[in-house]
Design a protein around this motif. Structure first.
Motif, PDB file in Angstrom:
ATOM      1  N   LYS A 443      -1.367 -11.364   1.093  1.00 46.46           N
ATOM      2  CA  LYS A 443      -1.294 -10.430   2.223  1.00 46.46           C
ATOM      3  C   LYS A 443      -0.853 -11.151   3.495  1.00 46.46           C
ATOM      4  O   LYS A 443      -0.127 -10.587   4.324  1.00 46.46           O
ATOM      5  CB  LYS A 443      -2.647  -9.776   2.438  1.00 46.46           C
ATOM      6  N   MET A 446       2.738 -11.103   3.398  1.00 43.10           N
ATOM      7  CA  MET A 446       3.299  -9.759   3.523  1.00 43.10           C
ATOM      8  C   MET A 446       3.139  -9.194   4.931  1.00 43.10           C
ATOM      9  O   MET A 446       3.912  -8.339   5.346  1.00 43.10           O
ATOM     10  CB  MET A 446       2.620  -8.812   2.524  1.00 43.10           C
ATOM     11  N   LYS A 449       6.092  -8.987   7.193  1.00 44.08           N
ATOM     12  CA  LYS A 449       7.192  -8.065   6.925  1.00 44.08           C
ATOM     13  C   LYS A 449       6.971  -6.749   7.641  1.00 44.08           C
ATOM     14  O   LYS A 449       5.854  -6.306   7.835  1.00 44.08           O
ATOM     15  CB  LYS A 449       7.299  -7.821   5.419  1.00 44.08           C
ATOM     16  N   HIS A 451       7.216  -3.005   7.408  1.00 42.99           N
ATOM     17  CA  HIS A 451       7.353  -1.937   6.421  1.00 42.99           C
ATOM     18  C   HIS A 451       7.712  -0.629   7.121  1.00 42.99           C
ATOM     19  O   HIS A 451       6.872   0.044   7.683  1.00 42.99           O
ATOM     20  CB  HIS A 451       6.044  -1.770   5.642  1.00 42.99           C
ATOM     21  N   LYS A 488       5.599  -0.347  -5.537  1.00 38.14           N
ATOM     22  CA  LYS A 488       6.048  -1.407  -4.626  1.00 38.14           C
ATOM     23  C   LYS A 488       4.882  -2.370  -4.409  1.00 38.14           C
ATOM     24  O   LYS A 488       3.856  -2.007  -3.820  1.00 38.14           O
ATOM     25  CB  LYS A 488       6.494  -0.828  -3.274  1.00 38.14           C
ATOM     26  N   GLU A 490       4.369  -4.808  -2.477  1.00 38.65           N
ATOM     27  CA  GLU A 490       3.964  -5.091  -1.106  1.00 38.65           C
ATOM     28  C   GLU A 490       2.964  -4.050  -0.613  1.00 38.65           C
ATOM     29  O   GLU A 490       1.954  -4.374   0.020  1.00 38.65           O
ATOM     30  CB  GLU A 490       5.193  -5.109  -0.182  1.00 38.65           C
ATOM     31  N   GLN A 494      -1.118  -4.417   0.446  1.00 38.73           N
ATOM     32  CA  GLN A 494      -1.651  -3.929   1.713  1.00 38.73           C
ATOM     33  C   GLN A 494      -2.813  -2.946   1.491  1.00 38.73           C
ATOM     34  O   GLN A 494      -3.836  -3.011   2.160  1.00 38.73           O
ATOM     35  CB  GLN A 494      -0.531  -3.233   2.506  1.00 38.73           C
TER      36      GLN A 494
END
Length: 970
Positions: A443, A446, A449, A451, A488, A490, A494
């Motif tokens: 995490k 991630m 990123k 989103h 997905k 990612e 999350q």
């Protein structure tokens, strides 16, 4: 040749003491042949064998009787060891009337326990072993250890906690506003008994507890005797012996080999499977066979459905085709489910000449089957799998795939169509889904990123504000989960991480997360964490639904199963109902394995409770035999024929002295054969009456039904009970009667007899000279109440009628109860009105010749109003008070509308004909005015109230037609 020489089935069905000739094969070459009574126990027959064998030349070759056990081929063609020597030979029913004596091997206590469990749960434990399934074996081993550990801890409980487990208080809910607390001292008496394995608590203690129902918030203090410690010591010695024996017989765990592995998330290749061939496919010649495959996460389709090529119909069609899915292996959710549908394509008739339209094809569903993409150890499946399919429902052609269906294979492998598939070996070593403890580290990566790539603006906004939803609207978790993109990784990272900090939800919202739309293990673990704070009474209120959603679990070992077993082993009342809710569906092929394994685990964790449950099960077997006897008689059976049968020793023994399956707090003492009868309806239900063990108490009655599915009645009565509890918590007691109802098997179950009551139809017919006018006699009900409640009792009876009528008006409207006629509305002599027989609900009102016979939202006739107004036409004050009761009750239910919708949604798995999808629950959402303000909801209810009163004459016409059809007077 004597009757029954070769064990014809009908010989075992006969009752009485007609002897049957049996053959006995002894291990030292002795052959015996003599008559036995069907009522003889295995232990008695063994003594007879030794007595007869003494005259044989090879008798000295036999050892001690305890070193031998009888075996037989039972009626299901399975070899069975008869360790339970208290069983009657009639109940064993050996095929061809042959018993073989063999040397006993292994631990007798373990074998005896296994036999008792098999008989009790209705499924042989050898069936679990025959699966040769690693998941089944691991689940049995883990649950056995878990349940036996709970049982051992229970033996060491202080006496107060032991009493709370064995005899949980069953107190009525009361208003939280009440501050009047009472302290009650109870002197508990103990008696010697063989009810369990030693000394048992006298059940009159439970009677004292039940007397506390009308006391608000009592504080209980008990004075105990030293006898209880002796009882626990004796129980402990017995259990320790059993547990030691069980532990010694358990095989050691297999050594685990270390393997090279790679993370699933590193594989950015499209997912595919290989469809090889089919087997045992049955379809008409000239058709083409096609297989459709879809990947699902709960109810969400993860990518486009894939369709195979068409092949010519044959018994073993060959595809040998790779099916590619538009999703990478790295993006597969942990609970990915692969769903298949096998169907045939029919060429429709050609169009007449001159038309330019091409021939169309029609899909003819044949079968479906589901399987998980990952196994129970988180490993991505590899290799070949033969999937034994389930037959498709012919009427439902709209959806070929069935993602809501079971992931179990059809056990009828010899007759079911099969699909042979192969999962690819992506790497030379296994691929595992990353464990939850790696989410946090990933995490951090991630979080860098951004989103923002979503299709719908609303979903994008919700996802961006997910932490705000957690902090401000935590009860909206289900909405956030539904818009999460589970394909997905990612987003999965999350969401799972966010769940770790999500505040616990109240049960009303947490229950929703057990639906099949939310299969992720992190979600289900969070849900169980929320449900752990449920009290025992609250858990019992929702237990029917919790058992049903077990059907959505993808693996045997899951947090919901462990949670239910843990609570059942901590409270015998919960254990009682968990047992029967599972046992009643053991015949359903799709859940037989799962439910059987849970039942086995519970029995191993509560050996003592098994004896109570076995007694109930034996009584139900006899009730079914009685009902079959009544229904299958070559000539018209009479009540006297039934009573003579009940008076036989084997029936009196089996049907007497048991705890009621409907309520384990109630003792059904001696059955009163002369008071028993059967009813006139098609299935000939048995009306069984019992002596009450308490002095000067009324008799107890139960109705045994065989041939009707009682699960819808169970659900409706559960909802009425829940409504009553919610009303009482708000200080509103509407005197409801949610009588006991329990499904115990395939279209079989029990219903509680409500004493001193009669149907409106009977009351109206008995007070009228003509069936045509009976339904319009507005004085019939009031006059009947007057006859049962003279002088000063009448006012209280009318008040009881007013309160209960308000409760059932609201309850039947909210639940959309249909088929309401004067034969399924009853009144007690004390004035309480109540409804029975709930074959239609959720607005499925009865129609005849295409015409809706029920045109009112609920039953409120002018003869009801006549009683409420005490027979005075101008007594509007009483009627307005009745209206206020209705409106207040309705508002309380609306405030809890989400709970009712969630509970009904959880019952979709039950397979009730009127509750199969979310569309069926729409009626409930409308009746409870979900999404509307309280003022809007009440305004709508007032319109319905006026409509019910204005259109009540239509109800009376319907009742008249029913009375005319029922009336058989000369």
């Amino acid at each position: 040749m004597p009757p029954g020489k070769y064990g014809m089935q009908e010989e075992w069905e006969k009752e009485g003491d007609q002897e049957i000739l049996m053959d006995f094969l002894l291990p030292n070459g002795i052959f015996l042949n003599f008559l036995v009574s069907p009522n003889d126990t295995i232990k008695t027959i063994k003594k007879m064998v030794w007595k007869n064998a003494r005259n044989e030349a090879l008798f000295n070759g036999l050892g001690d009787p305890e070193g031998y056990v009888f075996t037989c081929i039972n009626q299901t063609a399975v070899r069975e060891e008869l360790e339970e020597e208290s069983r009657r030979i009639r109940d064993v029913r050996p095929f061809m009337c042959v018993l073989r004596l063999v040397a006993r091997e292994g631990d007798r206590v373990e074998k005896l326990t296994n036999t008792q469990i098999s008989l009790l749960i209705g499924k042989g434990l050898h069936e679990f072993e025959a699966q040769k399934n690693h998941e089944v074996n691991e689940f049995r081993s883990k649950m056995r250890s878990f349940c036996e550990e709970k049982a051992q801890k229970r033996q060491g409980l202080p006496w107060q906690q032991w009493m709370e487990y064995s005899f949980p208080c069953d107190l009525e809910p009361c208003s939280a506003k009440s501050k009047n607390k009472k302290k009650i001292f109870i002197n508990v008496k103990f008696e010697a008994s063989d009810f369990f394995f030693g000394i048992s608590v006298s059940f009159w203690v439970k009677y004292i507890f039940s007397c506390l129902r009308n006391d608000e918030n009592p504080q209980l203090t008990m004075v105990h005797h030293s006898t209880i410690s002796k009882y626990q010591e004796e129980q402990g010695r017995m259990c320790n012996h059993i547990y030691r024996s069980c532990a010694m017989s358990r095989p050691p765990p297999l050594p685990q080999k270390k393997q090279n592995t790679s993370s699933l998330w590193a594989i950015n290749k499209p997912f595919n499977i290989h469809l090889l061939q089919g087997s045992r496919v049955n379809a008409d010649e000239g058709m083409k066979l096609v297989v459709q495959a879809g990947l699902y996460h709960g109810s969400e389709l993860l990518c486009k459905v894939v369709t195979s090529s068409e092949v010519t119909v044959c018994s073993e069609p060959l595809w040998d085709q790779k099916l590619d899915f538009d999703i990478n292996v790295a993006d597969l959710p942990r609970m990915s489910r692969l769903c298949f549908a096998l169907y045939a394509i029919i060429e429709k008739a050609k169009k007449p000449r001159g038309t330019k339209k091409k021939n169309k094809k029609a899909d003819c569903p044949i079968a479906w089957v589901n399987t998980m993409v990952f196994d129970h150890k988180d490993q991505l499946k590899t290799g070949e799998f033969l999937l034994s399919t389930w037959p498709s429902v012919p009427d439902d052609k709209s959806e070929l795939l069935n993602p809501m269906g079971t992931v179990e294979k059809n056990p009828n492998v010899d007759s079911a169509a099969g699909l042979l598939i192969r999962f690819p070996n992506i790497l030379p070593h296994p691929l595992y889904y990353p464990p939850l403890d790696k989410y946090t580290k990933l995490k951090e990566i991630m979080d860098n990123k951004n989103h923002t790539e979503f299709f719908e603006d609303e979903k994008e906004l919700l996802w961006k504000l997910r932490t705000d939803i957690r902090d401000c609207y935590p009860e909206s978790l289900s909405k956030l989960l539904l818009i999460t993109k589970w394909n997905k990784r990612e987003d999965v990272v999350q969401m799972v991480s966010l769940l770790e900090s999500w505040p616990e939800l109240p049960a009303i919202h947490a229950l929703e997360l057990l639906d099949y739309s939310f299969p992720d293990p992190a979600i289900r673990s969070f849900t169980i964490r929320c449900l752990r704070k449920l009290s025992d009474d609250e858990l019992l209120q929702y237990l029917i639904q919790l058992v049903q959603v077990l059907k959505y679990e993808s693996y045997l070992d899951c947090v919901l199963t462990t949670f239910l077993l843990e609570r059942a082993l901590a409270n015998r009342r919960i254990g009682h109902f968990l047992f029967w809710y599972l046992r009643s569906e053991i015949h359903v092929a799709s859940v037989s394995l799962r439910f059987g394994l849970i039942l086995e685990a519970y029995c191993r964790g509560n050996i003592h409770h098994m004896k109570v449950l076995t007694k109930q099960n034996q009584a139900l077997v006899k009730m079914k035999a009685l009902n079959d006897f009544v229904k299958s008689g070559s000539q018209k059976m009479t009540v006297e024929d039934l009573r003579l049968c009940v008076k036989q020793e084997s029936y009196m023994e089996a049907l007497s002295d048991l705890l009621s399956p409907l309520n384990p707090s109630v003792i059904l003492a001696e059955i009163c054969a002369d008071k028993c009868r059967f009813m006139d309806s098609k299935m000939k239900p048995l009306w069984l009456m019992y002596r009450n063990p308490w002095p000067h108490a009324d008799m107890l009655g139960i109705i045994f039904k065989n041939g009707d599915d009682l699960r819808q009645d169970m659900l409706t009565l559960q909802m009425i009970q829940l409504m009553e509890n919610l009303w009482k918590k708000e200080g509103l007691d509407l005197r409801m009667i949610p009588y006991g109802c329990l499904s115990t098997g395939n279209k079989m179950g029990l219903i509680e007899v409500v004493k001193n009551s009669d149907t409106i139809a009977n009351i109206q017919l008995n007070s009228s000279t003509s069936a045509a006018t009976a339904a319009f006699n507005k004085d019939a009900l009031l006059n009947w109440l007057k006859s049962k409640n003279p002088e000063d009792k009448l006012e209280q009876a009318i008040e009881e009628f007013t309160l209960s009528c308000a409760g059932y008006c609201v309850a039947t409207y909210v639940l959309g109860i249909g088929d309401r006629h004067n034969d399924n509305i009853m009144i007690r002599e004390t004035g309480q009105l109540f409804h029975i027989d709930f074959g239609h609900f959720l607005g499925n009102f009865k129609r005849k010749l295409g015409i809706n016979r029920e045109r009112v939202p609920f039953i409120l006739t002018y003869d009801f109003v006549h009683v409420i107004q005490q027979g005075k036409t101008n007594n509007s004050e009483k009627f307005e008070r009745f209206r206020e009761y209705c409106e207040r009750a309705y508002k309380i239910l609306c405030r809890n509308g989400t709970l009712f919708v969630n509970l009904f949604a959880m019952m979709k798995a039950a397979g009730l004909p009127e509750l199969t999808s979310f569309k069926d629950i729409q009626y409930l959402k409308d009746s409870l005015a979900l999404g509307k303000s309280e003022d809007e909801a009440l305004k709508n209810f007032k319109v319905k109230f006026t409509e019910a009163l204005r259109e009540s004459w239509k109800t009376k016409v319907n009742w008249m037609m029913h009375s005319l059809a029922k009336d058989n007077r000369p």
